[in-house]
Each structure stands twice: as C-alpha cells, then as structure tokens.
Design an enzyme around this catalytic site. Structure first.
Site, short mmCIF file in Angstrom:
data_model
loop_
_atom_site.label_atom_id
_atom_site.label_comp_id
_atom_site.label_asym_id
_atom_site.label_seq_id
_atom_site.Cartn_x
_atom_site.Cartn_y
_atom_site.Cartn_z
N ASN B 482 0.82 -1.22 0.00
CA ASN B 482 0.00 0.00 0.00
C ASN B 482 0.85 1.27 0.00
O ASN B 482 0.42 2.30 0.50
CB ASN B 482 -0.97 0.04 1.18
N HIS B 483 2.07 1.20 -0.56
CA HIS B 483 2.90 2.40 -0.66
C HIS B 483 3.03 2.76 -2.13
O HIS B 483 4.09 2.60 -2.73
CB HIS B 483 4.30 2.15 -0.08
N MET B 484 1.96 3.27 -2.71
CA MET B 484 1.99 3.53 -4.15
C MET B 484 2.80 4.78 -4.46
O MET B 484 2.64 5.81 -3.79
CB MET B 484 0.55 3.67 -4.65
#
Lengths: 192, 549, 475
Positions: B482-484
């Site tokens: 979830n670290h785009m």
C-alpha cells in the site's frame, strides 16, 4: 502494508459432514430454549458441559454458547442432531481426550472439533457465510490473557508493554508436528 | 479569516485541494493558516471511528486473520476503493506481478492514514541519487538536504516519536531532534535486536506517528495493537486530525464530492475542477491554485479521466508519464517459531525494523530490503495452527499459548525501480458508480527485485538459524504494501516526468500533484513521511504563489 | 488611602480595616537578613494557595503572568499578572497593597477584584504568611512584562463597585483563629483548608448572590460544568467512610481507585498544589476534612461508590451490524466503540488502574451525573510527578470522535445504568448545559434580581459620593 495468511480451519465442508445426507433434522428440545420463538436463548447445561470439556474452560458464557449453537444450526441442517448425539458422550467422558476418542468412534470427531474452533475463534464457519459470534470473549485470547489483551483493547496505560512479559509457563515449540505441518523452506532461486 | 464563496452550488477558493488524506490535509491546514481560502473536495464519506472499530470486532475470525483491513471501512457508492473479501475488482490487475499490486487504500475524509502502522521513515541521502550512485533507477531533481527541513516539519505536524540516539537513527542526518523520543520497545523488540544485531542486521526503533505522552490533546498510545486496521482511540496520527484543524481555521471540506473534470484556459492554467455530489449533481470549483492529492493510483486516474480538448492525453500528461513508473514496495513474509518466547503483540504494531540491508554497494545489482519485526499479536495464526492439529482442552490452550508467544512474523519490503511499463490506465469496460472509468494496473517486476528477494531469503534463513527456528516459512508470492509511488514522477525534464522539483505539473503552472506520485525512487521504507514532506514543500510554494497573486 | 478604605467597606468595617492595615504593616516589616527564608516559605504558601492555578495559563503560560480566562457563570474572568513586573504586574505594589488585594480583593488602584479571586478565604491567612507570600512574589518570581487582557463581564457585573456591597455582606475581614479544643494538627489542617487551599470555594454551595452558604459548608456544589462533591464526614453523602490514609492518597495522587479520580478543577488542584504539600500537611488537611460536620443528602441512601458492577454486552452485540455511527445508536454500542478500548468491555478498567474501572466509581454512581458528562466532553488531564492521567475529550475537535449531544446522552445513560447501577438518566439539555460551562445562575438570569442589584449599586455609589464629600468638608 498488506499481508495474507491461510484461511481458517473450519470450512463449510466440515460443517456439512456433521451427519450423512438425508438424516432427519430434529431440533433437540432441551438443547436451546427459546430458539423457536425467537426469544433470547439460553444454553442447556448438558450442552455447556460438552463445551467446557472440549475447550478446557469451565466458566463459559451460556449466552455465547447459545449463539454459537444457533449459528451452527443456521449454517447446517444436520448440526442440531449432531450435537444431540454428542452431548451424552460428554456426560460419560472423564476428560476431553476420552471425549474426543468416543466422539471419533461415533463419527462425530469433526463436530467436536468444529465446536472447539467456534469457541476459541469466536466465529462459526468461514467464507462469506461465516457467523462471527464473539470477539473479546473468544477463548483463544484467554490463553495469553496474562500478557496480552485482545487487539483493540489496552492491557495497561501508555508504555505498559515496556515491562517484562509474564513467564512462558509452556515449553518451547519442538518439531514433533513436522509431519502435520511440514517445514517450508524456499531455497534461493532466480526468477526469470 | 478567508472562506470559500458559494453560489448556486458552485464554489470559489484561493486553493482547491482534491483529496483529504495526509498530503491534502497538511497543505490545506498550512494555506488556511496563512489567511487564504481553502476548499477541500473529498470523494469519500466522513467516518465514525466507533463504527469502524465495531465493524472490525464484528468481522469473522477468518477475515481478521487474513488481514482484511479494507472491509471494515464504509464506502460511498460513488467512490469505490478496493475490497478483497470478496474481491470487488475495482482495480483490474494484469502483468506477471499484477497479483502483488493488490492495494488497500481508503477513500474517506482523512484518507489511508485511518489504517496504517504510522511508520514515519525518511529516505536516505543516497536514495535520492540511485542513478548516479548505483546506476539504476532515476535521480530525484532534489536532494535529501532540500527535503530535510520538510521532513522535520512533517514529523512535528504528525507528532512523530523517534530515537534521538544517532546510533539508532536511519538516516542520522537530522537538523532537529525528534520532539518526542522513541516509542519504548517491548521485550520482543529488545530480544530480537540482541540476537540479530551482532550479525549486522541493525534492528532500529521505527519512528512512529504516535506518542506515549498526550500530545496537543491527542491521547497517548496505550498499545491496543490494532494500528492496522484502525486505532480505536485516535492516538495514532490520522490525517482526519489535520483536516479538523484546517476546518477549525476556516477551510471548507466537502465529503462525498467526486472530482471528475478539470478545466483549463488558453495558457493551460487550471481554472476549475468539477465534481459530483452525492445526488450526482455537478458543481464547479474555481480557484487560483489547485492541488490533487488522491494517492498514486487515484491521482493519475483522475488526470486521465479529466483529459480535455487541450490535453487529450490527460491533464498534466504531455510527457505520457502520468500513471507510468508505478511502484510499491513488493513485500513478503517470513514466519517461524523461535526457540524462546518473544511475546510479540505487546504495544503498537511495528516498533523495530532491520535496516542493515537497506543500503550498500549491492544496490547496483539487486534490491535492498528492510525487515519489520511485526509486533502484531500472533494469537490468530497460533489458533489456526493449533486447531489444525486436532487438539482440545488443556493441550489446545497450551499449544495456542506456545505458538502465540514464540511466533515471529517478519514483513520484508523490497525496492522496485521506476519502469514505464508499470502503469495505471483507464479500463475500457469497467465503470464505477458514477460511470467513470475504473483503473487498470499493469505490473511486472524485473530481476532487480527478484534477486533482492533471493538475497533477503538467505538473510532470513540465517536469522531463523539464530533463533533455532522451526516451522520456518517464507512466502513466495509477493504482496502489496500500500505504498503507491511514481505515477506522477518528479524530474527536471518535462519529456520524461510529470512534475517539477516542487511537485508542480510541468504542463500547468498552477497545478500541484504532491504525494506518492512524484516519488522518483521507492527506497525500502514506508513512503508516508516523504509524501508529507513533499506536501509541505508544495504548501510553501503554493503559499508564496498565492501571496503574489 | 483613607478614601479608598472608606470605599471598600461601607460603614462598620472602616475602623477594623484601618486597624488591620496598620497592624499588618507593623508585623509585616521584612525581617533583616532573612529575606530568602521568607521567599522560600512564601513559595510553599503560594503552592498551598494554588495561586498558579488561576494566574498561570495552562497552555504554556509564563508562571504567574495571568491571562487565563476563567469561566465563571457570569462570564470569563481573566486572571491578572502577579509577577513583580512593573509593566502589567504587581511590581509597584507595597506589601500593604499586596495584602489588601489578597485579603480584601482590592487592587492597588482601588478597584475591586471579583471573588473568582478567593479573597474571602485568603483573608484568613496570617500576617506572617502574608509577609512571606509578598517576599516570594517580589523576590523569587520572574517578572513578565505582559499586560493580560482585561476582564469585561456583562452589565451590571462589569461595575466592580458592586463588589463593595457584596463584600460588606459576605467578606469577614478576620484572620484564622485556631480552635483551642482541637489538636495542633487539626488546626493546621483547618488553616490549610480554609485559608489557603480554599476548598469551600468549590465544595460549598452558593446562595443567590453567589456567596458560600455557611450553613452548608462542604456539602457539594456545581462548579461550571462539573460537580464538586460533598466532602463532609457524612458516611453516606460525604467521605465519612474514607480513612485518613485513603484521603491523603487521593489528595496527593488525585486518585483512589476505583472510588474516585480527580478531574476538572480538582485535577488542577492536585496537579498544581496538593501533590506538593508536605506529608504532615496532607495528614493535617485530611484530619480536618474528615471532621467536617456531616451533611446528609436526604435523597441518598447509599454511598456514591457502592452500587453497580461489571457489565457484559459482548454476547448480545457481537457479530451483528453495529448501531454506532447510526441515527439511533445503542448506548452499549457507543460504549464498546468509544470507551471499551481503555475501560474494557466489562467496565473493569485495566489492572494497573491507569484506565479506571467505571463501577464502584463515584463518577458513575453519584446522583450528580455532571462529572460523567464533563469527563466525556472535556476529558481528564492530571499530572502528578512524572505520571500524566489523561482521558481524551469527545467535544469539539476530538482526536477520537466529536460526539453529538444525543450520543453523549446515549453512552452516558448506558454507563450509568450498566456500570454505575444508578437510576440517574441524563437528557440532551444536560449535555448542552455542560458544553456551555454549566447553568446560568439566577443572579445573571432574572431581570428582577438584576434590577435589585442595580439599585444596590446605585445606592452604594451614592453613599460613596456622599461620604467623600463629607470627608472633604472636614479639615
């Protein structure tokens, strides 16, 4: 971050195996008072003894017991009769080991394990039909209640966790279960 | 105090911010504090904390143990976010590593900091110079020193606790100390570090967006161990706090307001954005400055959806780089049972991390990694495993306890490189509740990451041996973190980048796209603090621009 | 000077005022070569009198520099700068002027102070102690050259001259006199309570003109949004069942679990003052307080901490869609979602008491639910030593969630019923009142009383005018 783990133990398959197909469905009259007319149900003492013996805890909440029972009945048409057959076995067994042996003999081993799992995890079933019944009171949390609170609850004030944890009071894990849960060791490999 | 003006449902403000996550919120708060009017348009709803907490407690055991951190969050039917149990196929994943890009993010007031571990890491100085130093990836057009003051301000704005002993900092180049010292370690963190540190793995305290003393009225962390999916007491930094602060100063935040179109003038300056309200009526917001901060998936999606006659490839997309260079920290897990009790699960979810493998010459060959010692209660997995063994009664109790207190879960992050074929595009078939195109993601990792995986596995095997590990398991399928990042990449050349050193779109003089999108290198550490720092840098530039306007 | 003393005590107190003034001046002359000893004694007395509680802004204000807007039922009263600054502070005050301000509530320029300044208690402070206080404030406090904002109450309370009348009725200008039939310890405790800590200022109910009701001392009173409970020795309505050690522990730490945790004004009193008292003074204070004549609330049959118990709602709530966040939330669902993380699903709190139990707790068992409502709306913040007791507030801009009046009602009533075992129920109006800082007193509300007050002021002003003219006529 995102993480994934394997799915829960008790599958729908096990619940459906509680009795051979075609067995006549009978709601044990003493098992669950009030279920038929929708009134709050309380659990029968014999059923609770079954639960206590299987789980190893004597102070179980009858209201949760009743809700678990109702969830089983809701999820499987054969659940009620399976519990009806299992309960007297519990009354005769002196401990959970004897109870499980007798239950397996009667083809009710999976029923018993399903009931244990429901008490410990707080949920009956899995997948989209799973019925959660309890959270903080799920028995799994009681096994470590001297050192951990169920997540979403505080164990103490700020920085409580900096204090030393309690004594383990259990032995370290050994590889005795290797046959059931094989070691998975990924060796280094280059992917194309 | 300056407030937006409304007339006939349309609005006008000095600054229009699209997205109310940490980046949008920090910018809104600064600009409203400088006396300009601010309108924030958030696609999703306002959340009720208790409702979300109860939703988690009411979830089935299976979903909780599978980390369904999305399912407890209510969504607006017009602002869909990914769901996995069951999957809602909002984001369609393709490519051989598409499965590893299954993201979880929140579209609601406050954004995804409703559910994170609040790890607030800085990039290393060298992370800004990957091409020059290691010959891979790209160099940022700014340096660590350019961003350092903003890292400090972001830490102060978010109430971050971190180690003030330089030997435990990563990196240690700091112009100001942490305002609050590190979150104390639990026994498990301390013992794990004792065992691995002599071997160079360098377990350090994770700087976290929480404090163990009350902070400006925010309660102290009391170790509810539930950071993901939600902090029940609001002790963990959550951008909704910054949104509230901005609203208190006069910023107007409209929830359930989905921006779908961007108007530009003859000079390609943005003149307005248009949004749908919850009744699907369209409104227009005019402004002098525009910030789009919807995360590195939704921002490019919006830019592409909002293509207009002047910008047929999409807003800010003359470079054709919008949506490309998409990155996330590819992740995997290592679990085992140690030969001594570690009692993980006491305190916040992530407090210590091995950063030894974070940097080194090898980065010219393969990806760095970091290994978080997950301090998340192991009771769930322990129970699953113990039940599988067919145990009952006392034996079952003991086995759950044994596995819970000896169980270890390491979460490893790998560093992807920005590659233009990894991208978000618009679906040609799938439409959301408003009829807007859903996002498609194509993701394929090259050997840089896979070799990094292999190197990490060797390190993990060594670490396992230090603990006499049994039931040692390393996942083979990579998972999302979830670290785009990267999808509106920063660069000095408008031909191969989307934004400049201030996160301003090359194509539009009054449009800024701060957040994960501009990040030119991923490093291996959680991206939020870098995003927040970029946001504050943008805020300074926007503030100056509005002063001169 | 003389005109001022005429001004401050209308008729019969004049001779007394003059005598005291001179007596004070004689005894109060600073002893040669002992100034630091006086200042140190004065420091302790200032702590015991909790001057900092009002005169230092809690949000990082400089010590004693004032500027703290204290909410009173008549409006906000802004505390003054009592550092020895000559600009904005009391640097120009002589000792006599200092004494007059503290004991009689009259400023150097002759204006009256509002009795938010508890001069009706401080008037009992001995001459030696006043001298020490003066030495402390003049010598040991850092001057801060800041003029705090001026208090401006609504008409007619902005006419400070009205205090002259009020003082004539309610200010007894007398020093504390020890009771010879009581022990030295008791007398010390009485002096601490009555002269310095001014416990009665909060714990004694007030009459229509907002003076303490001397027939009901310590029997409990509303204090803005909170309720300062009955601390008489009544075994049912008061603290008659507490041992001295328990009371000392409560005063020193702000908590006696599970019975009571200090919040609101009492938390400030503990944080700023009581935790620093010497142990023999705490013993003395407790001895005195436990001797206060019992006053029974006739509607009360059991102590505030003796009802209620743990509750269980998990079995009923779990696994079903929650009503928290909906239009009509179940009180138990709100409790579970907002409170149970710290106070636990059973209401038992954490084993270390940092998050207290909600049963057998006077906050939930009392007939007066104000403290429960106020704790929810404003939180609890209390520092003793290195420990900071903290409950977040659920009012505006809460870090947890801002609750509506209806939500506060729902969760409070659940807590009262399930944990407090109380039949008290609150309504939306109670919450709205608490948010406003408590009910508006009759004095401020009723036009008739206003009219009477205005008349009294008018008469007082005329009397002063006449007396002044009479004085001028005399040689």
């Amino acid at each position: 971050m995102h993480r994934s783990e394997s799915t829960a133990t008790i599958s729908r398959r096990i619940i459906l195996r509680l009795l051979p197909a075609g067995a006549f469905f009978l709601l044990g009259p003493a098992m669950l008072r009030g279920l038929e007319n929708g009134a709050p149900a309380t659990a029968d003492a014999d059923y609770m003894r079954l639960c206590s013996l299987l789980t190893g805890f004597s102070n179980l909440d009858p209201e949760i017991g009743a809700r678990l029972y109702a969830a089983f009945v809701h999820l499987s048409p054969t659940a009620a009769q399976a519990f009806t057959r299992l309960t007297p076995i519990a009354l005769q067994a002196r401990d959970d080991v004897a109870l499980m042996a007798a239950a397996r003999d009667a083809g009710l081993g999976d029923t018993a394990l399903a009931l244990v799992a429901a008490w410990y995890t707080g949920t009956v079933g899995s997948g989209i039909h799973a019925e959660p019944v309890s959270y903080a009171e799920a028995l799994m949390y009681r096994t470590v209640g001297d050192g951990l609170a169920p997540p979403t609850y505080a164990f103490g004030g700020p920085a409580w966790w900096a204090a030393p944890p309690p004594n383990a009071d259990v032995s370290a894990p050994i590889t005795q279960h290797a046959a059931t849960l094989p070691l998975e060791l990924e060796s280094a490999r280059v992917r194309s | 105090m300056s407030v937006p003006t409304f007339s006939g449902g349309d609005a006008d403000a000095d600054l229009v911010v699209v997205g109310s996550g940490v980046v949008g919120a920090l910018i809104a708060d600064q600009i409203i504090g400088s006396g300009r009017s601010v309108l924030v348009l958030e696609a999703g709803p306002r959340l009720d904390r208790a409702q979300v907490v109860e939703n988690w407690r009411d979830m089935s055991f299976e979903r909780r143990v599978s980390s369904d951190y999305q399912g407890l969050y209510p969504q607006s039917p017009f602002a869909t976010a990914p769901l996995n149990f069951p999957p809602n196929d909002y984001v369609h994943l393709t490519g051989k590593d598409g499965g590893s890009f299954s993201q979880g993010y929140i579209r609601a007031v406050g954004g995804t900091t409703w559910h994170w571990a609040a790890s607030c890491w800085r990039h290393l100085r060298v992370d800004f110079r990957m091409r020059s130093t290691y010959g891979v990836g790209r160099d940022w057009p700014i340096t660590y020193d350019d961003l350092e003051p903003y890292y400090c301000r972001a830490e102060e704005a978010m109430g971050v606790s971190g180690p003030n002993d330089p030997a435990r900092q990563s990196p240690s180049n700091r112009s100001r100390p942490y305002a609050s010292d590190m979150i104390p370690w639990a026994y498990g963190d301390t013992r794990f570090a004792e065992v691995v540190n002599p071997h160079g793995y360098r377990s350090v305290p994770i700087p976290q967006g929480r404090t163990v003393q009350p902070w400006n009225g925010r309660p102290a962390c009391c170790g509810n161990n539930n950071c993901q999916p939600i902090c029940p007491i609001g002790a963990m930094y959550n951008a909704v706090h910054t949104v509230q602060a901005a609203e208190r100063k006069g910023a107007v935040v409209l929830a359930e307001s989905v921006v779908y179109a961007i108007d530009t003038d003859a000079n390609n300056r943005v003149t307005a954005v248009r949004w749908y309200d919850r009744e699907r009526k369209s409104h227009r917001a005019t402004g002098r400055a525009f910030v789009i901060a919807c995360n590195a998936l939704e921002t490019p999606r919006l830019l592409l959806i909002a293509a207009n006659a002047q910008n047929p490839q999409g807003i800010a997309n003359r470079s054709d780089q919008v949506g490309r260079n998409l990155m996330d920290h590819s992740g995997f897990h290592c679990t085992f049972l140690a030969n001594e009790p570690l009692w993980l699960g006491r305190g916040p979810a992530q407090s210590s991390c091995l950063v030894g493998p974070r940097d080194g010459e090898f980065r010219s060959q393969y990806s760095a990694n970091k290994m978080i010692l997950n301090n998340i209660s192991r009771v769930g997995p322990a129970t699953q495993q113990a039940l599988k063994l067919g145990l009952t009664g006392t034996k079952l109790k003991e086995e759950i306890r044994r596995r819970a207190i000896h169980g270890v879960d390491l979460s490893i992050s790998l560093e992807p490189l920005p590659e233009s074929h990894n991208r978000v595009t618009l679906s040609e078939s799938r439409r959301d509740g408003l009829g807007l195109a859903c996002p498609d993601v194509h993701y394929e990792l090259n050997d840089y990451v896979h070799r990094g995986y292999d190197a990490a596995v060797q390190q993990l095997q060594h670490i396992g041996s230090l603990f006499g590990a049994i039931e040692f398991n390393v996942t083979t399928a990579l998972n999302a973190n979830n670290h785009m990042m990267g999808s509106t990449i920063m660069g000095s050349d408008p031909r191969d980048s989307v934004v400049d050193r201030d996160c301003r779109a090359h194509d539009h003089a009054n449009l800024w796209l701060p957040g994960g999108g501009p990040m030119t290198s991923a490093s291996v550490v959680n991206s939020t603090l870098t995003m927040a720092a970029l946001g504050l840098r943008t805020a300074d530039v926007v503030q100056r621009m509005l002063e001169h306007a | 000077m003389i005109a001022r003393s005429v001004y401050c005590s209308v008729i019969e107190h004049l001779p007394m005022a003059i005598v005291c003034m001179f007596a004070g001046a004689a005894i109060g002359a600073p002893a040669q070569g002992d100034t630091s000893g006086d200042a140190e004694r004065g420091r302790y007395l200032a702590v015991a009198g909790d001057c900092t509680g009002c005169h230092t802004r809690p949000d990082g204000g400089k010590p004693f520099a004032g500027g703290y807007a204290i909410s009173s039922p008549l409006g906000a009263i802004c505390s003054t700068n009592i550092t020895p600054s000559r600009i904005g502070g009391i640097g120009l005050y002589s000792e006599a002027e200092f004494v007059r301000a503290v004991r009689q509530g009259i400023r150097r320029d002759g204006a009256h102070l509002y009795p938010a300044m508890p001069y009706t208690a401080y008037t009992k402070v001995s001459d030696a102690d006043m001298h020490a206080l003066y030495a402390y404030f003049m010598q040991a406090v850092t001057p801060v050259d800041l003029q705090p904002p001026r208090t401006s109450l609504p008409f007619p309370f902005n006419l400070r001259v009205s205090m002259a009348v009020w003082n004539s009725l309610f200010l007894s200008n007398a020093r504390f006199t020890p009771d010879p039939n009581r022990s030295a310890q008791w007398n010390r405790g009485a002096y601490l309570a009555e002269a310095l800590e001014h416990c009665g200022d909060c714990h004694t109910p007030r009459n229509l003109l907002m003076a303490e009701q001397t027939s009901r001392t310590y029997s409990g009173s509303r204090v803005s949004a909170w309720y300062a409970p009955n601390i008489t020795s009544d075994p049912v309505s008061g603290i008659g069942t507490w041992t001295r050690d328990e009371l000392v522990q409560y005063l020193k730490t702000g908590a006696l679990h599970p019975k009571s945790q200090a919040a609101g004004g009492m938390a400030e009193a503990v944080t700023n003052s009581l935790q620093y008292l010497r142990s023999e003074d705490l013993d003395a204070l407790a001895t005195y307080l436990l001797s206060i004549a019992p006053i029974r609330d006739r509607q009360q049959t059991r102590t505030d901490d003796s009802s209620g118990g743990p509750a269980r709602y998990e079995a009923r709530l779990r696994g079903k869609p929650t009503t928290a966040g909906s239009e009509h939330p179940d009180g138990a669902a709100l409790y579970s979602g907002y409170c149970a993380s710290c106070h636990q699903p059973t209401g038992a709190g954490t084993p270390d008491h940092i998050y207290p139990a909600l049963f057998h707790n006077t906050a939930t068992g009392s007939r007066h639910a104000e403290n429960l409502i106020a704790a929810i709306l404003f939180g609890v913040d209390r520092k003793t030593g290195d420990y900071r007791a903290f409950m977040p507030q659920f009012g505006a801009d809460s870090y947890v969630q801002t609750l509506t009046d209806a939500q506060v009602v729902s969760v409070s009533n659940y807590v009262l019923q399930a944990f407090g075992g109380s039949s008290v129920r609150i309504a939306v109006g109670d919450v709205a009142t608490a948010r406003r800082g408590g009910p508006t007193p009759l004095l401020a509300r009723t036009p008739l009383i206003l009219l009477i007050v205005v008349c009294i002021i008018f008469i007082a002003t005329c009397a002063r005018f006449v007396l002044r003219r009479l004085r001028r006529v005399q040689p």
